[in-house]
Design an enzyme around this catalytic site. Structure first.
Site, PDB file in Angstrom:
ATOM      1  CB  VAL A 103      -1.257   0.031   1.253  1.00 23.27           C
ATOM      2  CG1 VAL A 103      -2.265  -1.393   0.986  1.00 23.27           C
ATOM      3  CG2 VAL A 103       0.004   0.249   2.479  1.00 23.27           C
ATOM      4  CG  ASP A 104       5.679   0.269  -0.388  1.00 22.70           C
ATOM      5  OD1 ASP A 104       5.545  -0.866  -0.157  1.00 22.70           O
ATOM      6  OD2 ASP A 104       4.898   0.269  -1.927  1.00 22.70           O
ATOM      7  CG  HIS A 119      -4.348  -5.982   0.032  1.00 21.72           C
ATOM      8  ND1 HIS A 119      -2.817  -6.645   0.668  1.00 21.72           N
ATOM      9  CD2 HIS A 119      -4.917  -7.453  -0.277  1.00 21.72           C
ATOM     10  CE1 HIS A 119      -3.108  -8.475   0.252  1.00 21.72           C
ATOM     11  NE2 HIS A 119      -3.932  -8.383  -0.285  1.00 21.72           N
ATOM     12  CB  CYS A 127     -13.812  11.539   6.039  1.00 19.51           C
ATOM     13  SG  CYS A 127     -15.620  12.084   7.955  1.00 19.51           S
ATOM     14  CB  CYS A 150     -16.911  16.777   9.349  1.00 19.75           C
ATOM     15  SG  CYS A 150     -17.130  15.134   9.236  1.00 19.75           S
ATOM     16  N   GLY A 187       8.766 -11.359  -3.780  1.00 21.12           N
ATOM     17  CA  GLY A 187       8.980 -10.474  -2.272  1.00 21.12           C
ATOM     18  C   GLY A 187       7.368 -10.908  -1.720  1.00 21.12           C
ATOM     19  CB  THR A 188       4.210 -12.434  -1.646  1.00 21.44           C
ATOM     20  OG1 THR A 188       2.863 -12.821  -1.139  1.00 21.44           O
ATOM     21  CG2 THR A 188       4.151 -12.883  -3.217  1.00 21.44           C
ATOM     22  CG  ASN A 213      11.295 -15.251  -1.095  1.00 17.82           C
ATOM     23  OD1 ASN A 213      11.697 -14.800   0.140  1.00 17.82           O
ATOM     24  ND2 ASN A 213       9.412 -14.672  -0.835  1.00 17.82           N
TER      25      ASN A 213
HETATM   26  N1  APR Z   1      13.532  -9.246  -1.589  1.00 19.97           N
HETATM   27  C1  APR Z   1      12.442 -10.142  -1.465  1.00 19.97           C
HETATM   28  N2  APR Z   1      11.900 -10.405  -1.152  1.00 19.97           N
HETATM   29  C2  APR Z   1      12.353 -10.790   0.302  1.00 19.97           C
HETATM   30  C3  APR Z   1      12.921  -9.227   0.802  1.00 19.97           C
HETATM   31  C4  APR Z   1      13.532  -8.705  -0.014  1.00 19.97           C
HETATM   32  N3  APR Z   1      15.144  -7.844   0.383  1.00 19.97           N
HETATM   33  N4  APR Z   1      12.894  -9.319   2.800  1.00 19.97           N
HETATM   34  C5  APR Z   1      12.202 -10.697   2.796  1.00 19.97           C
HETATM   35  N5  APR Z   1      10.988 -11.200   1.391  1.00 19.97           N
HETATM   36  C6  APR Z   1      10.733 -11.871   1.561  1.00 19.97           C
HETATM   37  C7  APR Z   1      10.052 -12.748   2.833  1.00 19.97           C
HETATM   38  O1  APR Z   1      10.957 -13.703   3.010  1.00 19.97           O
HETATM   39  C8  APR Z   1       8.340 -13.082   2.737  1.00 19.97           C
HETATM   40  O2  APR Z   1       8.411 -13.900   1.840  1.00 19.97           O
HETATM   41  O3  APR Z   1       9.123 -11.456   1.087  1.00 19.97           O
HETATM   42  C9  APR Z   1       7.948 -11.742   1.719  1.00 19.97           C
HETATM   43  C10 APR Z   1       6.931 -11.407   2.980  1.00 19.97           C
HETATM   44  O4  APR Z   1       5.902 -11.624   3.260  1.00 19.97           O
HETATM   45  P1  APR Z   1       5.283 -11.255   4.168  1.00 19.97           P
HETATM   46  O5  APR Z   1       5.545  -9.922   5.218  1.00 19.97           O
HETATM   47  O6  APR Z   1       4.294 -11.862   4.407  1.00 19.97           O
HETATM   48  O7  APR Z   1       4.348 -10.200   2.968  1.00 19.97           O
HETATM   49  P2  APR Z   1       3.429 -10.228   1.721  1.00 19.97           P
HETATM   50  O8  APR Z   1       3.196 -12.082   1.329  1.00 19.97           O
HETATM   51  O9  APR Z   1       3.019  -9.212   1.175  1.00 19.97           O
HETATM   52  O10 APR Z   1       1.749 -10.165   2.782  1.00 19.97           O
HETATM   53  C11 APR Z   1       0.760 -10.516   2.088  1.00 19.97           C
HETATM   54  O11 APR Z   1       0.084 -10.087   4.195  1.00 19.97           O
HETATM   55  O12 APR Z   1      -0.650  -8.956   6.652  1.00 19.97           O
HETATM   56  C12 APR Z   1      -0.830  -8.891   5.696  1.00 19.97           C
HETATM   57  O13 APR Z   1      -1.724  -7.104   4.064  1.00 19.97           O
HETATM   58  C13 APR Z   1      -0.960  -7.236   4.730  1.00 19.97           C
HETATM   59  O14 APR Z   1      -0.144  -7.241   2.161  1.00 19.97           O
HETATM   60  C14 APR Z   1       0.122  -8.361   2.908  1.00 19.97           C
HETATM   61  C15 APR Z   1       0.020  -9.306   3.180  1.00 19.97           C
END
Ligand code: APR
Length: 246
Positions: A103-104, A119, A127, A150, A187-188, A213
């Protein structure tokens, strides 16, 4: 790792429709912590604070514990090489769209022009009474919770747990996932649905799923064709360099 970089560059160059799915990990090197894993937000804060019921019950507490620090971190965050790499892939005519769970706003700041904010977005507050929208960067957080003129309490335009994904974001993401021939998953942790379903839809539609990742995820070895283990910025730099050399 070297040959996976070459493989990813060749796959991307040959692809017709590339879509990226990104998560909090791509913003770690911009100073925004992930939610899970090492240094994750949910290690320190109960995830209930990100649930809409908690916010409705005690908005001041959620602002104090979670939202205020998010604003401080996001206000000063800049895109890192991971975001810039995806923007370069778009400028090279390779990447069509980014589906982000973040969301950044850093993908847009890096230059990607088609970003689906699965998200929602932290860039705006709304508001709870008159629905007026105010840019988060302009919200005064000396009083918590911040209020509209308001007197209504402001809430970020993000999707809390317990809320629906914006329909347009969900439908477009599904369509992109079903029609791409590569999905770059960067990165998820791939544990939150329906976002984490997008790579499965891509796989079902015979797309190649490439993960970037440092760690394995539930997609690794089943849904993803291969995992390039590393930080988003480093791996994207290597892939872009390989594409520019070829
Ligand atoms: N580069 C790539 N991946 C990375 C790095 C990096 N520098 N550092 C960490 N990671 C990986 C971690 O290994 C992990 O798999 O990024 C992932 C982060 O996972 P989460 O913190 O669970 O983030 P995300 O998958 O976006 O979470 C999904 O969960 O809490 C809710 O709404 C929130 O959008 C979020 C959703």
């Amino acid at each position: 790792m070297e040959n996976l970089i070459r493989k990813a560059a060749a796959d991307l160059k040959a692809a017709k429709k590339v879509v990226a799915l990104t998560g909090a990990g791509i913003s770690v090197d911009s100073g925004i912590p992930p939610f899970r894993g090492k240094g994750g937000v949910w290690e320190k804060i109960d995830p209930d604070y990100a649930h809409i019921d908690k916010f409705m019950e005690d908005p001041a507490d959620v602002w104090n514990v979670l939202i205020k620090d998010m604003k401080i971190l996001i206000d000063k965050a800049k895109p890192n090489d991971g975001h810039k790499g995806l923007a370069t892939l778009e400028q090279m005519g390779i990447l069509e769209a980014v589906i982000t769970q973040n969301v950044d706003g850093l993908h847009q700041m890096a230059g990607n022009t088609d970003v689906i904010e699965f998200h929602g977005s932290f860039a705006w507050q709304r508001c709870m009474i008159c629905q007026k929208r105010i840019e988060t960067a302009k919200v005064d957080i000396s009083e918590i919770p911040p209020r509209c003129q308001c007197e209504g309490i402001l809430r970020p335009e993000v999707v809390f747990f317990g809320e629906m994904i914006p329909h347009e974001a969900l439908f477009r993401s599904r369509r992109l996932a079903a029609n791409c021939d590569i999905m770059l998953v960067v990165g998820t942790s791939a544990v939150v649905h329906p976002a984490a379903t997008m790579p499965m839809i891509a796989k079902q539609s015979r797309a190649k799923v490439i993960e970037i990742n440092p760690e394995r995820t539930p997609l690794t070895g089943s849904i993803s064709d291969y995992l390039i283990r590393g930080k988003a910025g480093d791996v994207m730099n290597d892939i872009i360099a390989q594409l520019q050399d070829s």
